[in-house]
Design an enzyme around this catalytic site. Sequence first.
Site, PDB file in Angstrom:
ATOM      1  N   LYS A 136      -9.580 -27.212  -0.198  1.00  0.00           N
ATOM      2  CA  LYS A 136     -10.762 -28.058  -0.387  1.00  0.00           C
ATOM      3  C   LYS A 136     -10.472 -29.222  -1.327  1.00  0.00           C
ATOM      4  O   LYS A 136     -10.870 -30.339  -1.060  1.00  0.00           O
ATOM      5  CB  LYS A 136     -11.926 -27.232  -0.965  1.00  0.00           C
ATOM      6  CG  LYS A 136     -12.427 -26.124  -0.050  1.00  0.00           C
ATOM      7  CD  LYS A 136     -13.699 -25.470  -0.593  1.00  0.00           C
ATOM      8  CE  LYS A 136     -13.505 -24.759  -1.921  1.00  0.00           C
ATOM      9  NZ  LYS A 136     -12.639 -23.557  -1.850  1.00  0.00           N
ATOM     10  N   ARG A 184     -22.108 -22.457  -4.205  1.00  0.00           N
ATOM     11  CA  ARG A 184     -21.308 -21.261  -3.969  1.00  0.00           C
ATOM     12  C   ARG A 184     -22.190 -20.025  -3.828  1.00  0.00           C
ATOM     13  O   ARG A 184     -21.662 -18.933  -3.602  1.00  0.00           O
ATOM     14  CB  ARG A 184     -20.394 -21.064  -5.182  1.00  0.00           C
ATOM     15  CG  ARG A 184     -18.917 -21.124  -4.869  1.00  0.00           C
ATOM     16  CD  ARG A 184     -18.185 -20.824  -6.156  1.00  0.00           C
ATOM     17  NE  ARG A 184     -16.793 -20.645  -5.944  1.00  0.00           N
ATOM     18  CZ  ARG A 184     -15.873 -21.608  -6.011  1.00  0.00           C
ATOM     19  NH1 ARG A 184     -16.226 -22.839  -6.262  1.00  0.00           N
ATOM     20  NH2 ARG A 184     -14.606 -21.323  -5.830  1.00  0.00           N
ATOM     21  N   ARG A 230       0.599 -22.433  -5.753  1.00  0.00           N
ATOM     22  CA  ARG A 230      -0.034 -23.603  -6.390  1.00  0.00           C
ATOM     23  C   ARG A 230       0.380 -23.758  -7.850  1.00  0.00           C
ATOM     24  O   ARG A 230       0.343 -22.817  -8.619  1.00  0.00           O
ATOM     25  CB  ARG A 230      -1.549 -23.417  -6.286  1.00  0.00           C
ATOM     26  CG  ARG A 230      -2.361 -24.475  -6.967  1.00  0.00           C
ATOM     27  CD  ARG A 230      -3.708 -24.603  -6.339  1.00  0.00           C
ATOM     28  NE  ARG A 230      -4.588 -23.465  -6.609  1.00  0.00           N
ATOM     29  CZ  ARG A 230      -5.803 -23.357  -6.087  1.00  0.00           C
ATOM     30  NH1 ARG A 230      -6.263 -24.279  -5.255  1.00  0.00           N
ATOM     31  NH2 ARG A 230      -6.553 -22.323  -6.380  1.00  0.00           N
ATOM     32  N   ARG A 289      -2.739 -21.991 -12.584  1.00  0.00           N
ATOM     33  CA  ARG A 289      -4.113 -21.789 -13.058  1.00  0.00           C
ATOM     34  C   ARG A 289      -4.279 -20.342 -13.479  1.00  0.00           C
ATOM     35  O   ARG A 289      -3.788 -19.450 -12.789  1.00  0.00           O
ATOM     36  CB  ARG A 289      -5.093 -22.066 -11.907  1.00  0.00           C
ATOM     37  CG  ARG A 289      -5.680 -23.446 -11.927  1.00  0.00           C
ATOM     38  CD  ARG A 289      -6.402 -23.762 -10.658  1.00  0.00           C
ATOM     39  NE  ARG A 289      -7.435 -22.801 -10.296  1.00  0.00           N
ATOM     40  CZ  ARG A 289      -8.252 -22.952  -9.256  1.00  0.00           C
ATOM     41  NH1 ARG A 289      -8.155 -24.014  -8.480  1.00  0.00           N
ATOM     42  NH2 ARG A 289      -9.172 -22.064  -8.991  1.00  0.00           N
ATOM     43  N   ARG A 326     -11.621 -13.036  -6.613  1.00  0.00           N
ATOM     44  CA  ARG A 326     -12.260 -14.268  -6.122  1.00  0.00           C
ATOM     45  C   ARG A 326     -12.550 -14.172  -4.627  1.00  0.00           C
ATOM     46  O   ARG A 326     -13.557 -14.697  -4.162  1.00  0.00           O
ATOM     47  CB  ARG A 326     -11.361 -15.475  -6.410  1.00  0.00           C
ATOM     48  CG  ARG A 326     -11.448 -15.916  -7.873  1.00  0.00           C
ATOM     49  CD  ARG A 326     -10.310 -16.817  -8.270  1.00  0.00           C
ATOM     50  NE  ARG A 326     -10.164 -17.984  -7.421  1.00  0.00           N
ATOM     51  CZ  ARG A 326      -9.029 -18.667  -7.283  1.00  0.00           C
ATOM     52  NH1 ARG A 326      -7.955 -18.313  -7.942  1.00  0.00           N
ATOM     53  NH2 ARG A 326      -8.991 -19.717  -6.508  1.00  0.00           N
TER      54      ARG A 326
HETATM   55  P1  ADP Z   1     -11.209 -22.188  -5.587  1.00  0.00           P
HETATM   56  O1  ADP Z   1     -12.026 -22.896  -4.547  1.00  0.00           O
HETATM   57  O2  ADP Z   1      -9.751 -22.434  -5.439  1.00  0.00           O
HETATM   58  O3  ADP Z   1     -11.524 -20.728  -5.684  1.00  0.00           O
HETATM   59  P2  ADP Z   1     -12.502 -23.746  -7.766  1.00  0.00           P
HETATM   60  O4  ADP Z   1     -11.619 -24.677  -8.486  1.00  0.00           O
HETATM   61  O5  ADP Z   1     -13.517 -24.342  -6.852  1.00  0.00           O
HETATM   62  O6  ADP Z   1     -11.562 -22.707  -7.026  1.00  0.00           O
HETATM   63  O7  ADP Z   1     -13.298 -22.820  -8.808  1.00  0.00           O
HETATM   64  C1  ADP Z   1     -12.621 -22.024  -9.770  1.00  0.00           C
HETATM   65  C2  ADP Z   1     -13.585 -21.017 -10.379  1.00  0.00           C
HETATM   66  O8  ADP Z   1     -14.653 -21.697 -11.085  1.00  0.00           O
HETATM   67  C3  ADP Z   1     -14.331 -20.126  -9.370  1.00  0.00           C
HETATM   68  O9  ADP Z   1     -13.569 -18.983  -9.019  1.00  0.00           O
HETATM   69  C4  ADP Z   1     -15.593 -19.757 -10.146  1.00  0.00           C
HETATM   70  O10 ADP Z   1     -15.375 -18.707 -11.059  1.00  0.00           O
HETATM   71  C5  ADP Z   1     -15.892 -21.012 -10.954  1.00  0.00           C
HETATM   72  N1  ADP Z   1     -16.828 -21.861 -10.199  1.00  0.00           N
HETATM   73  C6  ADP Z   1     -16.539 -23.021  -9.559  1.00  0.00           C
HETATM   74  N2  ADP Z   1     -17.612 -23.518  -8.927  1.00  0.00           N
HETATM   75  C7  ADP Z   1     -18.618 -22.642  -9.151  1.00  0.00           C
HETATM   76  C8  ADP Z   1     -19.972 -22.559  -8.745  1.00  0.00           C
HETATM   77  N3  ADP Z   1     -20.517 -23.500  -7.952  1.00  0.00           N
HETATM   78  N4  ADP Z   1     -20.717 -21.512  -9.178  1.00  0.00           N
HETATM   79  C9  ADP Z   1     -20.200 -20.569  -9.961  1.00  0.00           C
HETATM   80  N5  ADP Z   1     -18.922 -20.562 -10.360  1.00  0.00           N
HETATM   81  C10 ADP Z   1     -18.128 -21.580  -9.979  1.00  0.00           C
END
Ligand code: ADP
Length: 210
Positions: free
Chosen positions: A13, A89, A123, A156, A167
């Site tokens: 994404k 999310r 990554r 990360r 996750r």
């Molecule tokens: P990925 O899509 O690779 O899992 P992101 O960079 O989008 O990772 O998000 C990393 C972490 O940040 C998520 O696993 C979550 O814990 C937190 N996070 C990100 N966006 C949200 C959201 N909209 N609501 C709640 N937690 C979030």
Amino acid sequence: MKLILLGKPGAGKGTQAKKIADYYNIPHISTGEMFRQAYAGKTELGVLAHDKYWGKGHLVPDDITLKLVEERLAKGDCKKGFILDGFPRTLVQAKALDKNNTIDHVLYIETPDSLCIQRIAGRRNCSQCAKDYNIYFNPPKKDTLCDTCNQQLVQRPDDKEDIVKQRIIVYENQTQPLIAYYQNNIVTVTDNGNDSPDKLFQKIKKALGK
Ligand code: ADP
Ligand code: ZN
């Protein structure tokens, strides 16, 4: 143009969101990136969100996330549109967003699990400039050092294997239902791992019809 990007963790994404933001000249809003920056900046909220939630593979609670996103969307640069990456999310987040915004397209990047897992495992980011690499698909020229700044690449904290498993569970329970929620508005692009990021972006542009 107001866009939402959906996809599993590791679907790519972030990579596509950057390309979309550049092409359509709209801000790229990544809640994950906002949480990582807040943590790097050692703000109280940033440290709490990492220690209690995202660092363990859990979602940050809706009220915290919604406040952060609402503040960001109120900024002037979002008037022309935006691409949301990693938000919404949960259904609560989606409903709150839809109350105040008309979303033009929900883009869903569909990917096989095996590809996502391999992408996450490989990554790495530069510890200085944050440039993305993947030790399998897009390795740096030298060892584990950034091509641009020669600094160490780092993983990360939530990309470690046991956290990734958590996750994925969270994604399936909390985020996957958004695909049905947005069913009338969704554009699906499949990435089976055979296309380069640029090729996939061409498919996305075509799918968005612009
Ligand atoms: P990925 O899509 O690779 O899992 P992101 O960079 O989008 O990772 O998000 C990393 C972490 O940040 C998520 O696993 C979550 O814990 C937190 N996070 C990100 N966006 C949200 C959201 N909209 N609501 C709640 N937690 C979030
Ligand atoms: Zn660098």
